[in-house]
Design a protein around this motif. Structure first.
Motif, PDB file in Angstrom:
ATOM      1  N   THR A 149       0.845  -1.198   0.000  1.00 12.07           N
ATOM      2  CA  THR A 149       0.000   0.000   0.000  1.00 12.07           C
ATOM      3  C   THR A 149       0.874   1.240   0.000  1.00 12.07           C
ATOM      4  OG1 THR A 149      -1.917  -1.015   1.060  1.00 12.07           O
ATOM      5  CG2 THR A 149      -1.648   1.345   1.355  1.00 12.07           C
ATOM      6  N   ASP A 225      -2.122   1.927  11.967  1.00 12.96           N
ATOM      7  CA  ASP A 225      -2.087   0.994  13.098  1.00 12.96           C
ATOM      8  C   ASP A 225      -1.097  -0.122  12.765  1.00 12.96           C
ATOM      9  OD1 ASP A 225      -2.462  -0.898  15.082  1.00 12.96           O
ATOM     10  OD2 ASP A 225      -4.640  -0.643  15.152  1.00 12.96           O
ATOM     11  N   LYS A 228      -2.007  -3.876  13.654  1.00 13.72           N
ATOM     12  CA  LYS A 228      -2.968  -4.539  12.770  1.00 13.72           C
ATOM     13  C   LYS A 228      -2.568  -4.461  11.295  1.00 13.72           C
ATOM     14  CE  LYS A 228      -7.006  -3.663  15.724  1.00 13.72           C
ATOM     15  NZ  LYS A 228      -8.348  -3.010  15.796  1.00 13.72           N
ATOM     16  N   LYS A 229      -1.443  -3.780  11.008  1.00 14.13           N
ATOM     17  CA  LYS A 229      -1.022  -3.548   9.629  1.00 14.13           C
ATOM     18  C   LYS A 229      -2.198  -2.940   8.841  1.00 14.13           C
ATOM     19  CE  LYS A 229       3.226  -5.245   9.423  1.00 14.13           C
ATOM     20  NZ  LYS A 229       4.393  -4.491   8.912  1.00 14.13           N
ATOM     21  N   GLU A 230      -2.599  -1.763   9.287  1.00 12.10           N
ATOM     22  CA  GLU A 230      -3.814  -1.167   8.763  1.00 12.10           C
ATOM     23  C   GLU A 230      -3.650   0.347   8.627  1.00 12.10           C
ATOM     24  OE1 GLU A 230      -7.962  -3.005   9.719  1.00 12.10           O
ATOM     25  OE2 GLU A 230      -7.595  -1.394  11.158  1.00 12.10           O
ATOM     26  N   ILE A 232      -5.856   3.673   8.358  1.00 10.49           N
ATOM     27  CA  ILE A 232      -7.210   4.110   8.693  1.00 10.49           C
ATOM     28  C   ILE A 232      -7.411   5.512   8.140  1.00 10.49           C
ATOM     29  CG2 ILE A 232      -8.845   4.554  10.561  1.00 10.49           C
ATOM     30  CD1 ILE A 232      -7.074   2.611  12.265  1.00 10.49           C
ATOM     31  N   GLU A 237     -10.835   1.518   6.092  1.00 12.83           N
ATOM     32  CA  GLU A 237      -9.646   0.902   6.675  1.00 12.83           C
ATOM     33  C   GLU A 237      -9.061  -0.075   5.663  1.00 12.83           C
ATOM     34  OE1 GLU A 237     -11.107  -0.854  10.250  1.00 12.83           O
ATOM     35  OE2 GLU A 237     -11.604   1.088  11.172  1.00 12.83           O
ATOM     36  N   PHE A 238      -7.723  -0.085   5.553  1.00  5.23           N
ATOM     37  CA  PHE A 238      -7.067  -0.840   4.496  1.00  5.23           C
ATOM     38  C   PHE A 238      -5.899  -1.639   5.074  1.00  5.23           C
ATOM     39  CE2 PHE A 238      -8.959   3.002   2.824  1.00  5.23           C
ATOM     40  CZ  PHE A 238      -9.690   2.539   1.734  1.00  5.23           C
ATOM     41  N   LYS A 239      -5.950  -2.950   4.915  1.00  2.00           N
ATOM     42  CA  LYS A 239      -4.895  -3.837   5.375  1.00  2.00           C
ATOM     43  C   LYS A 239      -3.713  -3.790   4.399  1.00  2.00           C
ATOM     44  CE  LYS A 239      -6.858  -6.121   8.926  1.00  2.00           C
ATOM     45  NZ  LYS A 239      -6.259  -6.242  10.271  1.00  2.00           N
ATOM     46  N   TYR A 240      -2.523  -3.954   4.933  1.00  5.81           N
ATOM     47  CA  TYR A 240      -1.329  -3.990   4.090  1.00  5.81           C
ATOM     48  C   TYR A 240      -0.332  -4.989   4.665  1.00  5.81           C
ATOM     49  CZ  TYR A 240       0.809  -1.091   7.754  1.00  5.81           C
ATOM     50  OH  TYR A 240       1.274  -0.627   8.957  1.00  5.81           O
TER      51      TYR A 240
END
Length: 389
Positions: A149, A225, A228-230, A232, A237-240
């Protein structure tokens, strides 16, 4: 008496200004000397840091010793500037003080990694050489099925086309290695680099789609974050798996330490400058780096820094020889960017708007070329090689 011209910062703006002024001194026979003060012993070409991250360039390819400027008649001092005492025409460095008759301030920008929660706790970047080396190591660890990301925290940001270059270039990079990696670009703008106009924006949007990049516009960052590898944002919210982050620009500490005259009142991320690059209060000071481009209505890019540095140098030489009036920023300028494994070109005009007192962008897409990427790399390598030997 010999006029002392001090250049605060030995990056692109500082080097261009110094070289132009020295050339003007030689041609006119003016009694003046030029000294560049830089915190690093090297002059760097920052666009090559991305090539370092991708393994296309080495650390030495990006830099040349700052002392090599002396072959052009430019004195060089390695010192970290602490502040400017404009009333006494003095630069205060960590190692000493420097008197000037003219000052060119070319200190770039600082990076506000702590401006958003968690942004300084995770992620890689290639906005300096150390960061590029760490990014290279991180890219080598990426596995099939993972997500990269790219995050733009705020506007404006240094080198406006970079995130879009990076997204397509990273996609091509992993495709060439037969790795199935997803690329996402989170952007606070409504469309790719919208300020450069519809033709460039449309081209970049098409390229993102062509290279399979998930583009997320209108996304204002709230926090990162790391646990959580996120990422915001206000829109989701997007995971990476790997975060590639663009730095929020901030005023260099040396300018922040120099008093309110060096802080742009409308936005403290910047320093003030007139359209002819002069400081609004001090006629003997010119402001030529990214820290002063937004107040002039100009974007954060090296080609614009170069243009403003030429403007400042022209005006200083004019003063030295009893000259030809104030110069404004030369226009147009051209830029070349990466588009996957190719290159693209654009041209920007910078007409001055007297009603607003700033410049205005008028940019055009001029084409995509297989050889364009090589042309970009050759130009930057040639710039550094010219100072190496």
């Amino acid at each position: 008496m010999t006029k002392r011209i001090v250049i605060a910062g030995g990056g692109i703006g500082g080097y261009v200004a110094a070289k132009r002024i020295v050339d003007g001194i030689k041609q006119s026979g003016a009694d003046a000397e030029v000294t560049v003060i830089n915190k690093d012993p090297y002059h760097f070409m920052p666009p090559l840091f991305f090539d370092v991250a991708l393994g296309y360039a080495t650390s030495d390819d990006t830099r040349a010793p700052i002392q090599n400027m002396e072959k052009y008649g430019i004195k060089a001092a390695v010192d970290e500037i602490q502040s400017i005492d404009a009333a006494n025409r003095t630069i205060v460095g960590a190692r000493g003080k420097y008197q000037y008759d003219y000052l060119v301030v070319a200190l770039g920008i600082d990076y506000g990694w702590s401006a958003y929660p968690g942004l300084d706790k995770d992620g890689v970047h290639n906005y300096d050489l150390d960061g590029a080396i760490k990014m290279k190591e991180a890219l080598n660890q990426v596995k099939d099925g993972q997500n990269i990301t790219i995050l733009i925290p705020e506007l404006p940001f240094r080198c406006g086309i970079y995130p879009y270059e990076a997204a397509t270039a990273l996609s091509a990079f992993f495709r060439a290695r037969n790795k199935k990696v997803s690329i996402r670009l989170i952007d606070p703008m409504p469309a790719p680099i919208a300020p450069l106009g519809p033709s460039i924006s449309r081209f970049l949007a098409d390229q993102l789609e062509q290279y399979g990049v998930e583009y997320v516009p209108n996304s204002k960052l709230r926090e990162v974050d790391p646990s959580k590898k996120e990422v915001i944002t206000a829109s989701g919210e997007f995971k990476y798996d790997l975060l590639v982050k663009v730095p929020p620009p901030r005023l260099p500490k040396a300018l922040a330490n120099s008093g309110e005259d060096f802080v742009f009142k409308q936005d403290p991320r910047w320093a003030p400058a007139l359209p002819n690059a002069r400081h609004p209060k001090y006629d003997d000071i010119y402001m030529v780096s990214e820290h002063s481009l937004p107040p002039m209505g100009i974007g954060l890019a090296g080609v614009f820094v170069e243009s403003v540095a030429i403007t400042a140098a022209t005006n200083i030489v004019s003063d030295l020889i009893g000259g030809f009036g104030p110069s404004f920023v030369p226009s147009p300028v051209s830029c070349v960017g990466y588009a996957g494994d190719k290159g693209w070109a654009g041209t920007c005009e910078l007409p001055f708007d007297p009603n607003k007192g700033t410049y205005a962008f008028k940019c055009y897409f001029t084409g995509v070329y297989s050889i364009g990427r090589l042309l970009k790399q050759s130009f930057y390598h040639g710039w550094i090689d010219g100072l190496k030997f």
